[in-house]
Motif scaffolding. Structure first.
Motif, PDB file in Angstrom:
ATOM      1  N   GLN A   1       0.825  -1.209   0.000  1.00  0.00           N
ATOM      2  CA  GLN A   1       0.000   0.000   0.000  1.00  0.00           C
ATOM      3  C   GLN A   1       0.861   1.262   0.000  1.00  0.00           C
ATOM      4  O   GLN A   1       0.540   2.239  -0.671  1.00  0.00           O
ATOM      5  CB  GLN A   1      -0.932  -0.021   1.216  1.00  0.00           C
ATOM      6  CG  GLN A   1      -2.015  -1.084   1.126  1.00  0.00           C
ATOM      7  CD  GLN A   1      -2.718  -1.336   2.455  1.00  0.00           C
ATOM      8  OE1 GLN A   1      -2.174  -1.033   3.528  1.00  0.00           O
ATOM      9  NE2 GLN A   1      -3.926  -1.880   2.395  1.00  0.00           N
TER      10      GLN A   1
ATOM     11  N   MET B   1      -1.864   6.171  -6.732  1.00  0.00           N
ATOM     12  CA  MET B   1      -3.261   6.543  -6.518  1.00  0.00           C
ATOM     13  C   MET B   1      -3.417   8.060  -6.454  1.00  0.00           C
ATOM     14  O   MET B   1      -4.416   8.610  -6.926  1.00  0.00           O
ATOM     15  CB  MET B   1      -3.795   5.860  -5.260  1.00  0.00           C
ATOM     16  CG  MET B   1      -3.979   4.352  -5.459  1.00  0.00           C
ATOM     17  SD  MET B   1      -4.832   3.500  -4.112  1.00  0.00           S
ATOM     18  CE  MET B   1      -3.497   3.370  -2.923  1.00  0.00           C
TER      19      MET B   1
ATOM     20  N   SER C   1      -6.453   3.924 -10.368  1.00  0.00           N
ATOM     21  CA  SER C   1      -7.391   3.299  -9.443  1.00  0.00           C
ATOM     22  C   SER C   1      -6.688   2.263  -8.578  1.00  0.00           C
ATOM     23  O   SER C   1      -5.568   1.820  -8.881  1.00  0.00           O
ATOM     24  CB  SER C   1      -8.558   2.668 -10.197  1.00  0.00           C
ATOM     25  OG  SER C   1      -8.096   1.694 -11.107  1.00  0.00           O
ATOM     26  N   LYS C   2      -7.334   1.872  -7.487  1.00  0.00           N
ATOM     27  CA  LYS C   2      -6.681   1.078  -6.442  1.00  0.00           C
ATOM     28  C   LYS C   2      -6.131  -0.248  -6.943  1.00  0.00           C
ATOM     29  O   LYS C   2      -4.977  -0.595  -6.657  1.00  0.00           O
ATOM     30  CB  LYS C   2      -7.672   0.830  -5.303  1.00  0.00           C
ATOM     31  CG  LYS C   2      -7.055   0.079  -4.125  1.00  0.00           C
ATOM     32  CD  LYS C   2      -8.057  -0.067  -2.991  1.00  0.00           C
ATOM     33  CE  LYS C   2      -7.444  -0.815  -1.816  1.00  0.00           C
ATOM     34  NZ  LYS C   2      -8.413  -0.951  -0.693  1.00  0.00           N
TER      35      LYS C   2
END
Length: 242
Positions: free
Chosen positions: A104, A111, A116-117
């Motif tokens: 992450q 991001m 997009s994620k």
């Protein structure tokens, strides 16, 4: 055309009799594929210089061109966009977000840039695997070693495919062996992709990954010599990994 070109830049802190000239008439060109190590004693102006080259600080005098544009003419919003898409940053304290996993953390700049994620996480995974962290994707920073944290920082710096990566004392919180290994990985990756890397450090061992070694003293560039990059870089023609 140079990726970055600084022309006679100065930086003065304070005013009047308390004024300090941290950078004094520095000119520097950074080309694609350059790996530049800037060395000098504490207080020599290393961090001030890299902060200006990275648009985090404006020079008092002189000009800095990035991608053919004079950054003094750019608004704050345009500078932020330039940093996001064209510059990657690494710091000695890693600056990872403690509540996010390694994957992450590496995906954050993607991001922010609008990806997009799901594809952002996929790209972050690919970067971390390339940096030998494929088994640590779900680990929080508190569960990573210093070397692993800095590899996550490398992935984050590379995420948006910047033209230039700027590293401020990136090995300061690592032991010498781990620091050298992490920087070798960064430089091998950047070299294979034609990116420029600018490092400021006290660590003389980083001469092994540098193409150019520049000395700064009292805010002036006083010497430039070749580094030991080529024989230590497996991506260079004829080079072999040590």
């Amino acid at each position: 055309m140079s990726i970055i070109e600084a022309k006679n830049i100065t930086k003065i802190f304070g005013s009047g009799h308390t004024a300090v000239k941290a950078i004094n008439g520095v000119s520097l060109k950074v080309e694609a594929g350059d790996i530049i190590l800037i060395m000098g004693p504490s207080g020599s102006g290393k961090t001030t210089l890299i902060s200006m080259l990275g648009t985090l600080m404006r020079p008092t005098g002189g000009t800095i061109w990035i991608g053919g544009e004079d950054i003094s003419e750019m608004s704050g919003a345009k500078l932020a966009n330039l940093r996001l898409h064209h510059l990657g940053f690494m710091f000695q304290s890693f600056n990872l977000l403690s509540a996010l996993t390694a994957q992450q953390n590496a995906a954050v700049p993607l991001m922010i840039a609008g990806l997009s994620k799901k594809p952002a996480l996929k790209k972050a995974e690919e970067l971390l695997e390339k940096l030998q962290l494929g088994e640590r994707l779900d680990s929080l920073p508190k569960n990573l070693s210093g070397g692993e944290k800095q590899r996550v920082a490398v992935a984050r710096a590379l995420a948006n495919q910047p033209a230039v990566i700027l590293a401020d004392e990136p090995t300061a919180n690592l032991d010498s062996k781990t620091g050298h290994e992490v920087m070798q990985l960064l430089c091998n990756t950047a070299c294979s992709e034609g990116r420029a890397v600018i490092i400021v450090s006290h660590d003389a061992r980083l001469k092994d990954v540098a193409k150019r070694v520049i000395t700064i003293e009292d805010g002036r560039l006083t010497k430039e010599e070749p580094g030991n990059h080529e024989p230590n870089c497996p991506t260079e023609h004829g080079g072999q990994k040590q």
